[in-house]
Write a protein that holds these residues in place. Sequence first.
Motif, PDB file in Angstrom:
ATOM      1  N   ILE A   1     -39.469  -0.594  26.655  1.00 55.46           N
ATOM      2  CA  ILE A   1     -39.323  -1.886  25.971  1.00 55.46           C
ATOM      3  C   ILE A   1     -37.914  -2.026  25.406  1.00 55.46           C
ATOM      4  O   ILE A   1     -37.266  -3.067  25.548  1.00 55.46           O
ATOM      5  N   VAL A   2     -37.407  -0.961  24.761  1.00 54.33           N
ATOM      6  CA  VAL A   2     -36.032  -0.983  24.272  1.00 54.33           C
ATOM      7  C   VAL A   2     -35.063  -1.134  25.437  1.00 54.33           C
ATOM      8  O   VAL A   2     -34.078  -1.880  25.375  1.00 54.33           O
ATOM      9  N   ASP A   3     -35.355  -0.428  26.529  1.00 55.75           N
ATOM     10  CA  ASP A   3     -34.543  -0.492  27.734  1.00 55.75           C
ATOM     11  C   ASP A   3     -34.484  -1.914  28.281  1.00 55.75           C
ATOM     12  O   ASP A   3     -33.418  -2.414  28.661  1.00 55.75           O
ATOM     13  N   ASP A   4     -35.646  -2.571  28.340  1.00 51.43           N
ATOM     14  CA  ASP A   4     -35.707  -3.952  28.838  1.00 51.43           C
ATOM     15  C   ASP A   4     -34.918  -4.892  27.937  1.00 51.43           C
ATOM     16  O   ASP A   4     -34.268  -5.826  28.418  1.00 51.43           O
ATOM     17  N   LEU A   5     -34.999  -4.658  26.631  1.00 51.66           N
ATOM     18  CA  LEU A   5     -34.230  -5.487  25.702  1.00 51.66           C
ATOM     19  C   LEU A   5     -32.733  -5.345  25.969  1.00 51.66           C
ATOM     20  O   LEU A   5     -31.992  -6.341  25.984  1.00 51.66           O
ATOM     21  N   GLY A   6     -32.287  -4.116  26.209  1.00 51.94           N
ATOM     22  CA  GLY A   6     -30.884  -3.895  26.558  1.00 51.94           C
ATOM     23  C   GLY A   6     -30.506  -4.603  27.845  1.00 51.94           C
ATOM     24  O   GLY A   6     -29.433  -5.215  27.943  1.00 51.94           O
ATOM     25  N   ALA A   7     -31.408  -4.561  28.848  1.00 51.09           N
ATOM     26  CA  ALA A   7     -31.135  -5.227  30.121  1.00 51.09           C
ATOM     27  C   ALA A   7     -31.067  -6.739  29.941  1.00 51.09           C
ATOM     28  O   ALA A   7     -30.233  -7.414  30.559  1.00 51.09           O
ATOM     29  N   VAL A   8     -31.933  -7.274  29.093  1.00 50.60           N
ATOM     30  CA  VAL A   8     -31.917  -8.718  28.822  1.00 50.60           C
ATOM     31  C   VAL A   8     -30.584  -9.129  28.215  1.00 50.60           C
ATOM     32  O   VAL A   8     -29.990 -10.149  28.591  1.00 50.60           O
ATOM     33  N   LEU A   9     -30.089  -8.337  27.262  1.00 56.13           N
ATOM     34  CA  LEU A   9     -28.803  -8.644  26.636  1.00 56.13           C
ATOM     35  C   LEU A   9     -27.663  -8.568  27.641  1.00 56.13           C
ATOM     36  O   LEU A   9     -26.743  -9.394  27.621  1.00 56.13           O
ATOM     37  N   VAL A  10     -27.733  -7.597  28.523  1.00 60.45           N
ATOM     38  CA  VAL A  10     -26.698  -7.465  29.553  1.00 60.45           C
ATOM     39  C   VAL A  10     -26.714  -8.673  30.484  1.00 60.45           C
ATOM     40  O   VAL A  10     -25.660  -9.221  30.835  1.00 60.45           O
ATOM     41  N   ILE A  11     -27.908  -9.110  30.883  1.00 55.43           N
ATOM     42  CA  ILE A  11     -28.021 -10.287  31.744  1.00 55.43           C
ATOM     43  C   ILE A  11     -27.434 -11.510  31.049  1.00 55.43           C
ATOM     44  O   ILE A  11     -26.696 -12.302  31.649  1.00 55.43           O
ATOM     45  N   ALA A  12     -27.761 -11.659  29.769  1.00 57.12           N
ATOM     46  CA  ALA A  12     -27.285 -12.830  29.023  1.00 57.12           C
ATOM     47  C   ALA A  12     -25.776 -12.835  28.873  1.00 57.12           C
ATOM     48  O   ALA A  12     -25.125 -13.878  28.998  1.00 57.12           O
ATOM     49  N   LEU A  13     -25.192 -11.651  28.618  1.00 57.02           N
ATOM     50  CA  LEU A  13     -23.770 -11.583  28.308  1.00 57.02           C
ATOM     51  C   LEU A  13     -22.880 -11.478  29.544  1.00 57.02           C
ATOM     52  O   LEU A  13     -21.756 -11.995  29.549  1.00 57.02           O
ATOM     53  N   PHE A  14     -23.376 -10.811  30.591  1.00 57.09           N
ATOM     54  CA  PHE A  14     -22.489 -10.485  31.703  1.00 57.09           C
ATOM     55  C   PHE A  14     -22.901 -11.079  33.050  1.00 57.09           C
ATOM     56  O   PHE A  14     -22.099 -11.072  33.981  1.00 57.09           O
ATOM     57  N   TYR A  15     -24.141 -11.557  33.167  1.00 59.79           N
ATOM     58  CA  TYR A  15     -24.591 -12.055  34.465  1.00 59.79           C
ATOM     59  C   TYR A  15     -25.027 -13.519  34.407  1.00 59.79           C
ATOM     60  O   TYR A  15     -25.886 -13.951  35.170  1.00 59.79           O
ATOM     61  N   SER A  16     -24.468 -14.276  33.511  1.00 64.73           N
ATOM     62  CA  SER A  16     -24.701 -15.712  33.447  1.00 64.73           C
ATOM     63  C   SER A  16     -23.453 -16.435  33.928  1.00 64.73           C
ATOM     64  O   SER A  16     -22.352 -15.874  33.938  1.00 64.73           O
ATOM     65  N   GLY A  17     -23.629 -17.686  34.330  1.00 67.48           N
ATOM     66  CA  GLY A  17     -22.523 -18.441  34.906  1.00 67.48           C
ATOM     67  C   GLY A  17     -21.650 -19.092  33.838  1.00 67.48           C
ATOM     68  O   GLY A  17     -21.704 -18.771  32.653  1.00 67.48           O
ATOM     69  N   ALA A  18     -20.823 -20.045  34.297  1.00 66.96           N
ATOM     70  CA  ALA A  18     -19.971 -20.802  33.378  1.00 66.96           C
ATOM     71  C   ALA A  18     -20.834 -21.638  32.441  1.00 66.96           C
ATOM     72  O   ALA A  18     -21.782 -22.295  32.875  1.00 66.96           O
TER      73      ALA A  18
END
Length: 433
Positions: free
Chosen positions: A164-181
């Motif tokens: 669960i902690v791992d997934d939360l970290g992945a969610v933050l990474v997606i939000a910060l680094f894998y979103s568009g303009a």
Amino acid sequence: MTKNLLSPFQKFIQLESLSGILLLGTTVAALIWANSPWGATYESLWNYTVGFQTEDFSLQKPLILWINDGFMAIFFFLIGLEIKREVLIGELNSFKKMAFPLFGALGGMSVPVLFYLFLNNNPETLQGWGIPMATDIAFSLAILSALGSRIPLSLKVFLTAFAIVDDLGAVLVIALFYSGALKLSLLAIALIMLSFLYVLAYRGFYSKYFLIIAGSIIWLLFLKAGIHPTLAGVLLAFAVPLRQSIQTPAFIENLHTITSKLQVIPTREQPVLTREQMEQIDDLDDWIERFQSPLQHLEHNLHNLVAYLIIPLFALANAGVSIISDVPVDHDLVIQIVICLIAGNSIGITSIIFLTRKLRIVTIPVDIRNYHIIGVAFLAGIGFTMAIFIASLAFANAPQYVASAKIGILIGSFVSAIIGYSILRWGSLLDKK
């Protein structure tokens, strides 16, 4: 009340284990389908465009993106509910409880990323660094369950909290680094709506119909704003209240009142209820809804949908890598992901946990042995669902890298599963603790 609210955690372990078996079946089916004489139909099906368009608005996506951006938002919503419950009343509600899985997750996220950055020498694949950092809880818990009584419950609790902690970290990474303009005006509207929902939740207001309507709008705003819309699922989960609107004594009192009224209403020998009986039943339904924890009720209803439909559907749509296709395979990328999943997770988790235990920062349950930690550290290398999801974002415009990443993820996850299972199955013969 705490005991009742923790019951979804126990059900979560059982459901995720069964989901892992189904996930394996759909993964194998996808691989067979993609490499069969009907492989072209696999690609054409998931790339079929679905949606609608007007003069001023368009919402059209390939079917695979409706699954990855739409259905997976429900998956992330469930993750958000689990994170909120665990932080408030579960295995993450104090630093003492959180420390063990938290430090394990930090090792399982940071070291695989460092491995990837060290091994990678191709600027075109550098953005795939987030691929090996997340654990697939369905597969890993399925393996623990297959080991039966050899595995203590505390180890399953650790793996679940860790993931669960791992997934939360992945969610933050997606939000910060894998979103568009970003389109800040649309994002601002979405955040204002979320803030309004949080205020309503704080004041005790909750309506699932209102949440669905507002959530759909917020999801669309995130999509159009350039933020990956699955993040909307996580954020919406925190707008769901944990506590009931009435407490147990009030519910029991009203239950007695309704029961007394039902006892004095004349009955008739017919298969339908009288109007008076229907009124009392409706009243009972209303009190039951008010007595249930909204968060617990949503978790209970969504677990089956996510475990038995959304995640297997995601696997069916994403795991079909055509080995014999014309798309070239980047063998370096495959090897890098395999090493990161296997060595990165096992080294990162065990080294940080053993170090923090030595420094007395974390306390490990007495029934968890050294080989348990090592075995689970290898199981953390099973990165299937979230890893494929991040790969599809990282290499959205490079299908050859997506295919190569999927091959690496499948190989790395399979080898991690075999090693982790073997250590947990026979590790007691070698354990010196």
